[in-house]
Design a protein around this motif. Structure first.
Motif, PDB file in Angstrom:
ATOM      1  N   ASP A   1       0.805  -1.215   0.000  1.00  0.00           N
ATOM      2  CA  ASP A   1       0.000   0.000   0.000  1.00  0.00           C
ATOM      3  C   ASP A   1       0.839   1.266   0.000  1.00  0.00           C
ATOM      4  OD1 ASP A   1      -2.271  -1.519   0.002  1.00  0.00           O
ATOM      5  OD2 ASP A   1      -2.560  -1.441   2.172  1.00  0.00           O
ATOM      6  N   ASP A   2       2.148   1.150   0.236  1.00  0.00           N
ATOM      7  CA  ASP A   2       2.994   2.333   0.192  1.00  0.00           C
ATOM      8  C   ASP A   2       3.734   2.470  -1.140  1.00  0.00           C
ATOM      9  OD1 ASP A   2       4.685   0.210   0.463  1.00  0.00           O
ATOM     10  OD2 ASP A   2       5.708   0.921   2.261  1.00  0.00           O
ATOM     11  N   SER A   3       3.311   1.727  -2.159  1.00  0.00           N
ATOM     12  CA  SER A   3       3.871   1.935  -3.495  1.00  0.00           C
ATOM     13  C   SER A   3       3.245   3.178  -4.127  1.00  0.00           C
ATOM     14  CB  SER A   3       3.664   0.696  -4.373  1.00  0.00           C
ATOM     15  OG  SER A   3       2.298   0.380  -4.479  1.00  0.00           O
ATOM     16  N   ARG A   4       3.752   3.577  -5.279  1.00  0.00           N
ATOM     17  CA  ARG A   4       3.431   4.886  -5.833  1.00  0.00           C
ATOM     18  C   ARG A   4       1.940   5.071  -6.141  1.00  0.00           C
ATOM     19  NH1 ARG A   4       4.674  10.045  -5.584  1.00  0.00           N
ATOM     20  NH2 ARG A   4       4.551  11.160  -7.572  1.00  0.00           N
ATOM     21  N   PHE A   5       1.326   4.142  -6.850  1.00  0.00           N
ATOM     22  CA  PHE A   5      -0.051   4.335  -7.278  1.00  0.00           C
ATOM     23  C   PHE A   5      -1.027   4.378  -6.103  1.00  0.00           C
ATOM     24  CE2 PHE A   5      -4.151   2.694  -8.839  1.00  0.00           C
ATOM     25  CZ  PHE A   5      -4.442   3.688  -9.759  1.00  0.00           C
ATOM     26  N   PRO A   6      -0.979   3.449  -5.145  1.00  0.00           N
ATOM     27  CA  PRO A   6      -1.894   3.578  -4.001  1.00  0.00           C
ATOM     28  C   PRO A   6      -1.718   4.870  -3.222  1.00  0.00           C
ATOM     29  CG  PRO A   6      -0.975   1.369  -4.093  1.00  0.00           C
ATOM     30  CD  PRO A   6      -0.212   2.188  -5.086  1.00  0.00           C
TER      31      PRO A   6
ATOM     32  N   PRO B   1     -17.427   6.245  13.160  1.00  0.00           N
ATOM     33  CA  PRO B   1     -18.329   7.382  12.926  1.00  0.00           C
ATOM     34  C   PRO B   1     -17.592   8.608  12.368  1.00  0.00           C
ATOM     35  CG  PRO B   1     -18.793   6.367  15.045  1.00  0.00           C
ATOM     36  CD  PRO B   1     -17.542   5.740  14.536  1.00  0.00           C
ATOM     37  N   ARG B   2     -18.187   9.199  11.328  1.00  0.00           N
ATOM     38  CA  ARG B   2     -17.674  10.407  10.684  1.00  0.00           C
ATOM     39  C   ARG B   2     -16.208  10.269  10.290  1.00  0.00           C
ATOM     40  NH1 ARG B   2     -20.517  15.716  13.432  1.00  0.00           N
ATOM     41  NH2 ARG B   2     -22.670  15.015  13.109  1.00  0.00           N
ATOM     42  N   SER B   3     -15.882   9.129   9.742  1.00  0.00           N
ATOM     43  CA  SER B   3     -14.530   8.890   9.252  1.00  0.00           C
ATOM     44  C   SER B   3     -14.623   7.999   8.026  1.00  0.00           C
ATOM     45  CB  SER B   3     -13.649   8.247  10.322  1.00  0.00           C
ATOM     46  OG  SER B   3     -14.148   6.971  10.669  1.00  0.00           O
ATOM     47  N   GLN B   4     -13.498   7.601   7.492  1.00  0.00           N
ATOM     48  CA  GLN B   4     -13.488   6.780   6.295  1.00  0.00           C
ATOM     49  C   GLN B   4     -12.485   5.650   6.425  1.00  0.00           C
ATOM     50  OE1 GLN B   4     -10.617   9.895   3.799  1.00  0.00           O
ATOM     51  NE2 GLN B   4     -12.282   8.882   2.763  1.00  0.00           N
ATOM     52  N   SER B   5     -12.730   4.591   5.689  1.00  0.00           N
ATOM     53  CA  SER B   5     -11.798   3.480   5.531  1.00  0.00           C
ATOM     54  C   SER B   5     -11.562   3.273   4.048  1.00  0.00           C
ATOM     55  CB  SER B   5     -12.347   2.201   6.165  1.00  0.00           C
ATOM     56  OG  SER B   5     -12.457   2.323   7.562  1.00  0.00           O
ATOM     57  N   MET B   6     -10.444   2.668   3.720  1.00  0.00           N
ATOM     58  CA  MET B   6     -10.086   2.472   2.319  1.00  0.00           C
ATOM     59  C   MET B   6      -9.884   0.990   2.032  1.00  0.00           C
ATOM     60  SD  MET B   6      -7.603   5.646   1.279  1.00  0.00           S
ATOM     61  CE  MET B   6      -8.193   7.332   1.397  1.00  0.00           C
ATOM     62  N   TYR B   7     -10.084   0.646   0.793  1.00  0.00           N
ATOM     63  CA  TYR B   7      -9.903  -0.730   0.343  1.00  0.00           C
ATOM     64  C   TYR B   7      -9.180  -0.719  -0.996  1.00  0.00           C
ATOM     65  CZ  TYR B   7     -13.913   0.307  -2.656  1.00  0.00           C
ATOM     66  OH  TYR B   7     -14.753   0.878  -3.569  1.00  0.00           O
ATOM     67  N   ARG B   8      -8.669  -1.885  -1.341  1.00  0.00           N
ATOM     68  CA  ARG B   8      -7.949  -2.057  -2.603  1.00  0.00           C
ATOM     69  C   ARG B   8      -8.324  -3.421  -3.166  1.00  0.00           C
ATOM     70  NH1 ARG B   8      -1.338  -2.154  -2.973  1.00  0.00           N
ATOM     71  NH2 ARG B   8      -1.131  -2.707  -5.175  1.00  0.00           N
TER      72      ARG B   8
END
Length: 857
Positions: free
Chosen positions: A495-500, A656-663
């Motif tokens: 997840d720390d590569s350039r595109f993500p 609550p009032r936050s976000q999570s990410m997926y790939r």
């Protein structure tokens, strides 16, 4: 049936039920019961002692025995088991595994349906950031809090730099197993007497033994650890349709397929198979016997390498005065080794006719005989050999090592960091650095490998010296392992590569969620301290005239400040749940399948557990994505990846009032591809997909930092655009939803380039289309779903690099002298020879000069 009837015999029953059961038994079982009842009783007793479930073994594709897993790569894993009592319907699941640098863990599971008494195989996909030696697995029913049975799967860690070479051979497995000892497989600087070759080898050969049921992964995205497949004589019909499709996907994204020839090989098996349209040549049906002149030319073209462990042989040659070999030692290669056929057995080539767009590899050294024909297939290649590398004469030939490295593997020479030479008493072969996995495999996925600079042997500004290939010599096993582990890898899911990282920045900015600045937090803290201490005390002292109330009012002041801060920082986004998504669709010309990467964010006004399902694509893979905000000690959120029956990411939590990410990634079918036709200024780009390509730019990479960009604008679905050289900048077409890719993302995709010969001359198209790709189902449904899809089409790939290119042949480099053997003469010692250095050897350092002066007599 046998079990029930035996119980009746054991209990002495002979009623109607027993007779009915007996009438249902096969004839041979009834005979056994009547003739040998004791053995039946023993079998019944044994069956009673068997556990409810039996786990036989676990396998990791493409291995039959060794369960090697590479960290940060998806793997296909099979578990063979049996239910002994009743039919079973449940879930096979793994232990929870921590995700890299995240407060999240993931377990992998799939549906388990087992028939009583029948051995079954359950296949699922998994990815591990750390590979344990033992991995707990269990069977459990969906609604049960406890598992029904458990088992420990043994795993082995595949080193990060190592690539797999799969050999599909029916009759020549032993001959191919000898490749494990070749210098093409292990670093030249490795000495088998002092180094664990198994850890530092470049390639690991995988030779399946269960040829009737080849365990090649049916999932294309789990082939990323395989660099080459050598296919010798196995029928393509042994592969399932899913395995065949996975191999085609793997080849188009950088896999290298080698088809050996030789006597009796007509390639008819492949011409009539799924590989037929992609083969570089057709068989002519003739068999060509090689004469002494052609065998001699082949031996001279591929001289055997000189390994670092041959010091004793050098000393013997010097002691015997064989100065004719000194020149070969200085270049790192030995004298040509003859090819000696066995008595009454000749060496044969198979005749081949090249197809359009293919390249020929001749024997060389004056001979025009074709030894191989190959062509690019997407990013990869298919090579058809005229000879059989398992022929006894070829196996005994010492030059086969060099032939395998240059032609079969197409592995570059290791970088020379110190040239060879002769100082009058000792021959010094060239000292070499190590290669990274970028040099060992052509396999690439844009979303994973974007922005990873190639380490090609020449030090560049800003590089870490420990990265192998940058001119570093490892003198012991520990240095080799450290260097190889730190070298750039290919197709890692990080997840720390350039595109993500670029996508994460765009999604955070588009979400509308603003993190309070440091100055805002500082002002609130200072205001709170002032209010809770001096102002609170003054009010209690002056207004209420009760100083002791100051402590009682502190909770009231704190609660009031909390409500005030929440109201000031809150923003009305206009929705309770939302999803934003950036997709990257990578295509290989007119190939009707593409690699799709999804990077998305989920927002919720309250605590919500989302699930992401991909009901129409069994190749989908998904994980929670690192947002870069983990705090030590925070609670670990647990999610699950379900491989079967519907690929689903379960329990992706959002606070609550936050976000999570997926790939997520998947191989998706297309209505058509994108083709580049014509030459020069009459070229035409034809869009045969159902996508409208906006802000399209044609990019031609001529080399490092050298490219030509042509603006094409909008290419509607099913239309074409002429390449005539448009303006450098044109007003962009805005999307209806106002969510469109920033210029930085498009520029990154256009300029990314690895300066390697197999990439020089590549032509690609970079564009985008509004909306995210279909096929993803989010539960519960979100109020707002936005997205766009970036499109990268590799329209043209250059021909495979020549096997005699200086990058693959040290002797072809102009700066490397071709030192030929000389006849020893009784002339007096040459003062120059005492300090002879190769022309490509760097000047000695001060420390080296001082050491040489100290060692002078």
């Amino acid at each position: 049936m046998l079990f029930a009837l035996a119980l009746g015999l054991a209990g002495g029953g002979s009623g109607a039920d027993a007779r009915a059961q007996e009438s249902m038994q096969p004839e041979d079982e009834r005979i056994q019961i009547l003739t040998d009842p004791e053995s039946v009783k023993k079998k019944v007793t044994k069956d009673k002692n068997r556990p409810a479930f039996e786990f036989y073994r676990s396998k990791v594709a493409p291995f039959d025995v060794l369960p090697y897993v590479k960290q940060n790569h998806w793997s296909t894993i099979a578990v063979e088991m049996q239910a002994n009592e009743v039919d079973y319907v449940g879930m096979l699941r793994t232990a929870s595994n921590p995700l890299r640098d995240m407060p999240n863990s993931i377990d992998f599971r799939r549906e388990a349906r087992l028939l009583a008494g029948r051995r079954g195989r359950l296949v699922f996909q998994a990815i591990l950031s750390e590979v344990p030696k033992e991995w707990p697995l269990d069977l459990a029913r969906p609604d049960s809090p406890r598992y029904d049975s458990s088992w420990q799967a043994n795993l082995l860690r595949l080193p990060r730099h190592q690539m797999l070479v799969v050999v599909l051979s029916k009759d020549s497995a032993n001959q191919y197993a000898a490749w494990n000892r070749m210098g093409a497989i292990v670093p030249e600087s490795a000495d088998s007497s002092s180094v664990d070759i198994d850890k530092i080898r470049y390639y690991r050969l995988v030779i399946p033994t269960e040829l009737d049921s080849l365990f090649l992964a049916p999932h294309p995205l789990t082939w990323s650890t395989i660099s080459h497949v050598v296919w010798d004589g196995i029928s393509p019909d042994l592969l399932s349709v899913a395995q065949q499709q996975a191999m085609l996907d793997w080849i188009h994204w950088g896999g290298q397929l080698i088809l050996p020839g030789g006597a009796g090989q007509s390639f008819a098996l492949f011409q009539e198979s799924f590989l037929g349209p992609y083969l570089p040549a057709d068989s002519t049906g003739e068999t060509i016997k090689l004469g002494p002149a052609e065998l001699d030319a082949l031996s001279k073209a591929y001289r055997p390498p000189l390994h670092a462990g041959e010091v004793e042989r050098q000393a013997q040659d010097l002691a015997q005065g064989i100065e004719s070999r000194i020149g070969y030692y200085a270049t790192g290669y030995d004298a040509p080794a003859p090819i000696v056929p066995e008595p009454k057995r000749e060496v044969y080539f198979v005749g081949m006719r090249p197809r359009e767009g293919s390249s020929e590899i001749t024997i060389g050294d004056g001979s025009k005989r074709v030894v191989a024909i190959e062509r690019r297939v997407g990013r990869g290649r298919i090579t058809m050999l005229a000879l059989d590398p398992s022929d006894p004469a070829i196996v005994a030939w010492k030059g086969l090592d060099t032939f395998v490295r240059r032609v079969v593997l197409r592995r570059p020479e290791e970088p020379v960091v110190m040239g060879g030479g002769f100082d009058g008493s000792t021959v010094r072969p060239p000292q070499r650095g190590l290669l990274s996995s970028q040099e060992l495999s052509w396999f690439r996925i844009a979303s994973r490998d974007l922005g990873r600079e190639l380490v090609d042997g020449s030090p560049r500004k800003g590089e870490i010296p420990s990265e192998m290939g940058a001119g570093i010599v490892a003198n012991n096993e520990q240095q080799m392992l450290f260097g190889l582990e730190q070298s750039p890898a290919v197709a890692d899911w990080l997840d720390d590569s350039r595109f993500p990282l670029l996508c994460r920045e765009v999604l955070e900015g588009a979400s509308g969620i603003m993190i309070p600045s440091a100055s805002f937090v500082s002002r609130i803290v200072i205001a709170y301290l002032i209010a809770v201490i001096p102002i609170n005390w003054l009010i209690c002292r002056v207004v209420f005239r009760r100083k002791e109330w100051t402590w009682a009012l502190v909770p009231v002041v704190a609660l009031g400040f909390a409500i005030t801060v929440e109201r000031v920082a809150a923003r009305n986004l206009g929705f309770d749940t939302a999803a934003d998504e950036i997709d990257l669709l990578e295509l290989e010309g007119d190939y009707p399948r593409g690699h799709l990467t999804r990077v998305g964010s989920l927002y919720s006004g309250g605590r919500t557990e989302f699930s992401l399902a991909f009901p129409d694509d069994p190749t989908a893979l998904a994980l929670p994505m690192n947002m870069g905000r983990s705090i030590r000690g925070e609670d670990v959120a647990r999610s699950s990846w379900l491989s079967y029956p519907v690929p689903t990411l379960v329990d992706l939590g959002v606070q609550p009032r936050s976000q999570s990410m997926y790939r997520a990634e998947q191989m998706t079918p297309l209505a058509g591809g994108v083709r580049l036709e014509g030459e020069g200024r009459s070229r035409v780009v034809k869009n045969e997909t159902n996508l409208e390509l906006r802000d399209a730019v044609l990019v031609e990479h001529l080399g490092r930092d050298s490219r030509i960009e042509t603006w094409l604008g909008v290419i509607a679905a099913g239309s074409e655009a002429r390449v005539e050289g448009g303006p450098e900048h044109t007003e962009r077409v805005a999307s209806a939803g106002g969510f469109e890719p920033p210029r930085a993302l498009l520029d990154e995709l256009a300029t990314a380039y690895e300066p390697r010969e197999e990439n020089r001359g590549e032509v690609r198209l970079v564009a985008w289309t509004p909306g995210s790709a279909r096929g993803e189902v989010i539960e519960p449904a979100v109020d707002r779903h936005r997205g766009f899809t970036l499109v990268v089409v590799h329209l043209k790939r250059p021909a495979p690099p020549r096997a005699d290119d200086p990058r693959y042949d040290l002797l072809a480099r102009p700066q490397v002298p071709r030192l030929e053997p000389t006849t020893p003469t009784p002339e007096p010692p040459n003062p120059y020879r005492a300090n002879m250095r190769s022309s490509f050897m760097p000047p000695p350092s001060n420390a080296t000069q001082a050491q040489e002066k100290t060692e002078e007599p």
